[in-house]
Scaffold this motif. Structure first.
Motif, mmCIF file in Angstrom:
data_model
loop_
_atom_site.group_PDB
_atom_site.id
_atom_site.type_symbol
_atom_site.label_atom_id
_atom_site.label_comp_id
_atom_site.label_asym_id
_atom_site.label_seq_id
_atom_site.Cartn_x
_atom_site.Cartn_y
_atom_site.Cartn_z
ATOM 1 N N THR A 118 -14.732 4.500 -3.315
ATOM 2 C CA THR A 118 -15.389 3.668 -2.144
ATOM 3 C C THR A 118 -14.425 3.594 -1.288
ATOM 4 N N SER A 119 -14.813 3.835 -0.133
ATOM 5 C CA SER A 119 -14.049 3.677 1.130
ATOM 6 C C SER A 119 -13.890 2.408 1.918
ATOM 7 N N SER A 120 -12.957 1.806 2.107
ATOM 8 C CA SER A 120 -12.918 0.505 2.857
ATOM 9 C C SER A 120 -11.718 0.795 4.142
ATOM 10 N N PRO A 121 -12.233 0.204 5.177
ATOM 11 C CA PRO A 121 -13.022 -1.110 5.310
ATOM 12 C C PRO A 121 -14.679 -0.417 5.757
ATOM 13 N N PRO A 122 -15.417 -1.291 5.604
ATOM 14 C CA PRO A 122 -15.465 -2.680 5.302
ATOM 15 C C PRO A 122 -15.373 -3.050 3.876
ATOM 16 N N ILE A 123 -14.648 -4.048 3.599
ATOM 17 C CA ILE A 123 -14.504 -4.313 2.067
ATOM 18 C C ILE A 123 -15.444 -4.328 1.195
ATOM 19 N N PHE A 124 -16.772 -4.722 1.636
ATOM 20 C CA PHE A 124 -17.975 -4.816 0.937
ATOM 21 C C PHE A 124 -18.519 -3.605 0.239
ATOM 22 N N THR A 125 -17.814 -2.424 0.341
ATOM 23 C CA THR A 125 -18.004 -1.227 -0.178
ATOM 24 C C THR A 125 -17.605 -1.377 -1.902
ATOM 25 N N GLY A 126 -16.712 -2.128 -1.927
ATOM 26 C CA GLY A 126 -16.088 -2.455 -3.261
ATOM 27 C C GLY A 126 -17.189 -2.911 -4.171
ATOM 28 N N PHE A 127 -18.309 -3.382 -3.793
ATOM 29 C CA PHE A 127 -19.428 -3.913 -4.708
ATOM 30 C C PHE A 127 -19.942 -2.918 -5.598
ATOM 31 N N ALA A 128 -19.923 -1.801 -4.950
ATOM 32 C CA ALA A 128 -20.419 -0.520 -5.611
ATOM 33 C C ALA A 128 -19.784 0.063 -6.749
ATOM 34 N N GLY A 129 -18.363 -0.128 -6.618
ATOM 35 C CA GLY A 129 -17.523 0.347 -7.827
ATOM 36 C C GLY A 129 -17.147 -0.730 -8.738
ATOM 37 N N LEU A 130 -17.418 -2.101 -8.508
ATOM 38 C CA LEU A 130 -17.116 -3.155 -9.479
ATOM 39 C C LEU A 130 -17.722 -3.040 -10.778
ATOM 40 N N PRO A 131 -19.099 -2.601 -10.876
ATOM 41 C CA PRO A 131 -19.370 -2.569 -12.117
ATOM 42 C C PRO A 131 -18.895 -1.616 -13.027
ATOM 43 N N PHE A 132 -18.345 -0.657 -12.469
ATOM 44 C CA PHE A 132 -17.591 0.379 -13.242
ATOM 45 C C PHE A 132 -16.092 0.225 -13.659
ATOM 46 N N GLY A 133 -15.537 -0.529 -12.781
ATOM 47 C CA GLY A 133 -14.037 -0.888 -12.860
ATOM 48 C C GLY A 133 -14.219 -1.978 -13.833
#
Length: 406
Positions: A118-133
């Motif tokens: 997930t490439s940031s910014p924006p920081i919200f791209t992290g939503f896509a990786g959170l379930p796997f993290g």
């Protein structure tokens, strides 16, 4: 075409991807292409083209797909701001709806990839990786190119220590701590993240932006008396001082060419009119990405002006790498990493954010061909050895293999 499960496969989540016109759009494109060369099956997830805002026709299609250079690209629907300088709610819809759509896509297609970036910014791209993290089911790498929250506070978009900043900090802390690896474009950026979020420094890997030195290279043609700026015409760039510097020049045969678009373009156009610089400051707007190398080759000086603020001390604009690859001497403003790049490369001059000082440097470089040549040669050599995107992608491939194996 989906990622081939016979080879290691990676999904890259990016808010920008060509034909979006931004440094990260071209960076993600080149990185994906080089990862294919390294043997990865690559899928890019991006929203419909919408940056700079107001330059693209909106679409309501849920998904649009294509394969280019061996990379599978899925455009997942998200809100697309229509105006040049969108209001807060429109920007937030653009930033938040896209990663939520990506999250749904990845949950339905999780068998088709091994690693997610997930490439940031924006920081919200992290939503896509959170379930796997949080679940540990897939390897997750967070690619951080910008202290987005710091910049938003410094530029007045978010209230300092307000509710918005505190919530954003807590969210980013969770994202970075749950990720398996964090890549950063500069060492200052990595140190700042470690201090802010109590991260293990071993988790941080330095991978600079880089440049395609085969595409960005000089020719033998004689350049015009042009000072060039390419990229986002936004709030972090001190283009106002550069426009005012043009009024300080003793010669009137020089053009400052601003190639790109962004939030403050109309303000700069008004400033140029008010200072009677219509003939010396040219605003081209957006141009096709493929035309940028030729545009740089026809110029004498490359401009990389950052505002001198602590919130931008980590930043090195991609355009600086492109200028140096084309043997353009770089005139830069700002503090921190941009200063280090200029000193380490010997490819340019750093100057204060002052119109008169900037004008003096312009005059010097315009008059001294030998100085331009020496700076240009040093800059290109430094780019080939340290910042070629093929070299950077090879290092990224190694990081991905380690993360996947772990």
């Amino acid at each position: 075409m989906e990622a081939d499960q016979d080879s290691n496969s990676v999904v890259i989540v990016s808010q920008h991807f060509p034909p979006d016109k931004s440094g990260n759009a071209s960076r993600v494109h080149d990185t994906a292409r080089h990862l294919v060369d390294e043997g990865w099956a690559v899928t890019v997830l991006a929203p419909p083209p919408a940056f700079p805002h107001g330059q693209f026709d909106p679409t309501w299609k849920r998904k649009q797909s294509q394969v280019k250079d061996g990379v599978t690209v899925h455009r997942l629907w998200a809100w697309q701001p229509l105006g040049e300088d969108p209001h807060f709610l429109s920007r937030m819809a653009y930033y938040v709806l896209f990663p939520l759509h990506v999250m749904l896509w990845t949950l339905f297609h999780y068998r088709e990839f091994d690693v997610i970036i997930t490439s940031s910014p924006p920081i919200f791209t992290g939503f896509a990786g959170l379930p796997f993290g949080l679940s540990g089911q897939k390897a997750w790498l967070v690619d951080v190119r910008d202290l987005w929250i710091d910049a938003s506070v410094g530029l007045g978009f978010i209230e300092d220590n307000g509710v918005g900043e505190r919530l954003a900090r807590r969210y980013e802390r969770v994202v970075l701590q749950q990720a398996d690896q964090v890549t950063v474009t500069t060492t200052v950026l990595g140190e700042r993240l470690v201090d802010l979020y109590d991260l293990d420094s071993e988790k941080i890997v330095h991978l600079p932006n880089g440049v395609d030195t085969d595409r960005f290279e000089p020719s033998a043609s004689e350049p015009d008396p042009v000072i060039i700026y390419t990229g986002n015409v936004g709030h972090a760039q001190d283009l106002e001082s550069c426009v005012r510097a043009m009024a300080e020049l003793e010669r009137d045969d020089v053009t400052l060419k601003i190639v790109g678009d962004g939030d403050i373009k109309s303000d700069l156009e008004r400033l140029a009119r008010e200072t009677n610089l219509n003939g010396q400051v040219e605003f081209t707007g957006l141009v096709p990405r493929d035309e940028i190398p030729e545009i740089l080759d026809n110029a004498m000086i490359g401009l990389a002006p950052l505002k001198s603020t602590d919130t931008l001390e980590y930043a090195v604009p991609t355009k600086a790498y492109e200028y140096m690859a084309c043997e353009l001497p770089v005139v830069a403003t700002g503090i921190g990493e941009i200063n280090s790049l200029i000193e380490d490369s010997g490819g340019g001059l750093l100057v204060a954010n002052d119109p008169e000082a900037i004008a003096d440097v312009f005059e010097q470089l315009l008059e001294e061909e030998s100085t331009r040549s020496d700076l240009g040669s040093s800059g290109r050599e430094h780019m080939i050895e340290n910042y070629d995107r093929g070299v950077v992608a090879e290092r990224l491939s190694g990081v991905l293999e380690e993360v996947h194996a772990a």
